[in-house]
Design an enzyme around this catalytic site. Structure first.
Site, mmCIF file in Angstrom:
data_model
loop_
_atom_site.group_PDB
_atom_site.id
_atom_site.type_symbol
_atom_site.label_atom_id
_atom_site.label_comp_id
_atom_site.label_asym_id
_atom_site.label_seq_id
_atom_site.Cartn_x
_atom_site.Cartn_y
_atom_site.Cartn_z
ATOM 1 N N VAL A 189 40.063 35.232 65.524
ATOM 2 C CA VAL A 189 41.484 35.215 66.154
ATOM 3 C C VAL A 189 41.700 36.487 66.950
ATOM 4 O O VAL A 189 42.677 36.448 67.651
ATOM 5 C CB VAL A 189 42.717 35.411 65.115
ATOM 6 C CG1 VAL A 189 42.354 33.903 64.411
ATOM 7 C CG2 VAL A 189 42.752 36.348 64.183
ATOM 8 N N TYR A 230 49.268 47.979 57.415
ATOM 9 C CA TYR A 230 49.354 46.732 56.983
ATOM 10 C C TYR A 230 50.997 46.149 57.122
ATOM 11 O O TYR A 230 51.258 45.280 57.733
ATOM 12 C CB TYR A 230 48.863 46.438 55.752
ATOM 13 C CG TYR A 230 48.923 45.034 55.030
ATOM 14 C CD1 TYR A 230 48.223 44.144 55.495
ATOM 15 C CD2 TYR A 230 49.837 44.770 54.098
ATOM 16 C CE1 TYR A 230 48.075 42.680 55.073
ATOM 17 C CE2 TYR A 230 50.207 43.530 53.577
ATOM 18 C CZ TYR A 230 48.969 42.530 54.202
ATOM 19 O OH TYR A 230 49.402 41.042 53.824
ATOM 20 N N LYS A 281 52.880 43.239 59.529
ATOM 21 C CA LYS A 281 53.563 42.387 58.777
ATOM 22 C C LYS A 281 55.236 42.239 59.349
ATOM 23 O O LYS A 281 55.534 41.258 59.334
ATOM 24 C CB LYS A 281 53.434 42.052 57.457
ATOM 25 C CG LYS A 281 52.174 41.995 56.725
ATOM 26 C CD LYS A 281 51.656 40.430 57.408
ATOM 27 C CE LYS A 281 50.292 40.243 56.844
ATOM 28 N NZ LYS A 281 49.859 38.762 57.307
ATOM 29 N N VAL A 305 49.124 38.295 45.606
ATOM 30 C CA VAL A 305 48.631 36.848 45.152
ATOM 31 C C VAL A 305 47.005 37.003 44.926
ATOM 32 O O VAL A 305 46.150 38.086 45.398
ATOM 33 C CB VAL A 305 48.269 35.959 46.517
ATOM 34 C CG1 VAL A 305 47.989 34.597 45.941
ATOM 35 C CG2 VAL A 305 49.857 35.803 47.300
#
Ligand code: NAI
Length: 253
Positions: free
Chosen positions: A55, A146, A150, A179
């Site tokens: 990407v 990070y 986000k 997660v």
């Protein structure tokens, strides 16, 4: 299991592992034809259609999105999920690392959505779901880069939702807490005390445990589905209560 996505097509970036793989499987189980775009799509076996792309590379994204649209017969649902992590305070990451993480986590969504928009515009049920993070809305230690990436994903989600609502394209994001994915497994392996680190991550969540990939996949599938036809420009927390709850310490036994 509902088949509410029957007749629809979906493309999931970063779909060969973790949250992306669980999402690709669930969208498929609900009736969609699903393609996965990944650096290494080998982790996403048939009936998922795998396409190799980075990407961070516009040419590879454009050709993989076109090949996926050709294989599926269009794109109704785009899940922008590919992302990478970074640890440290604002002192700790070199400029090159800042450029790399923003390139993958933010511009990756730009490139993939840009390539998919002509296909989404032809859909009668178009939806984009971005994988954002609790790090967009809560200050977490050692996550400066990070979190900045986000935070940008959250704002980009809102801006894209506004730009494309009148074209019939909904745009939302999910904000997972921690997660239990291969990514977090790698973080734990690298920790000095993996068991203690896992206990600390569990304890940070009001539910006392990590979020499962299936729970995030269910939220993405909901936002992607025509059942969420009036939902656009939202961030759905899947974080065990981390963003909204303030608990008192547990009473000592
Ligand atoms: P994972 O590492 O298990 O899977 C990520 C997938 O993305 C891999 O298959 C990888 O090959 C692919 N990928 C990475 N860079 C890519 C690139 N440049 N081009 C194409 N594909 C690429 O990670 P996980 O945990 O499933 O994370 C997925 C998303 O969820 C990420 O955007 C991450 O930021 C987000 N997230 C993860 C959380 C967690 O606790 N695991 C919490 C909140 C958000």
């Amino acid at each position: 299991m509902t088949t509410e996505l029957h007749g629809l097509t979906a493309l999931v970036t970063g779909g060969a592992s973790g949250i992306g793989l669980a999402t690709a499987r669930l969208l498929g189980a609900r009736g969609a034809a699903v393609a996965v775009l990944d650096l290494d799509p080998a982790g996403a076996p048939a009936p998922l259609h795998g396409f190799t792309a980075d990407v961070a590379d516009d040419n590879s994204v454009r050709s993989a999105v076109q090949n996926a649209a050709d294989a599926l017969g269009g794109i109704d649902i785009l899940v922008n999920n590919a992302g990478i992590g970074a640890a440290g305070t604002v002192e700790d990451n070199a400029d090159e690392q800042w450029h790399r993480v923003l390139d993958v986590n933010v511009l990756g969504i730009v490139r993939t959505t840009r390539a998919a928009l002509p296909h989404l515009r032809r859909s009668g049920a178009a939806s984009v779901v971005n994988t954002c993070s609790i790090a967009a809305t809560a200050g977490l230690p050692q996550r400066a880069l990070y979190s900045a990436s986000k935070g940008a994903v959250l704002s980009l989600t809102l801006a894209m939702a506004a730009d494309h609502v009148r074209e019939g394209i909904r745009v939302n994001c999910v904000n997972p807490g921690t997660v239990d994915t291969p990514w977090v497994g790698r973080l734990l392996e690298a920790a000095q005390d993996p068991a203690g680190e896992r206990a600390a991550l569990n304890g940070r969540q009001p539910t006392g445990r990590l979020v499962t990939v299936e729970e995030v996949a269910s939220a993405i599938a909901y936002l992607a589905s025509p059942a969420a036809g009036s939902t656009t420009g939202t961030a759905l927390a899947v974080d065990g209560g981390m963003a909204g709850l303030r608990l008192r310490p547990e009473p000592k036994p």
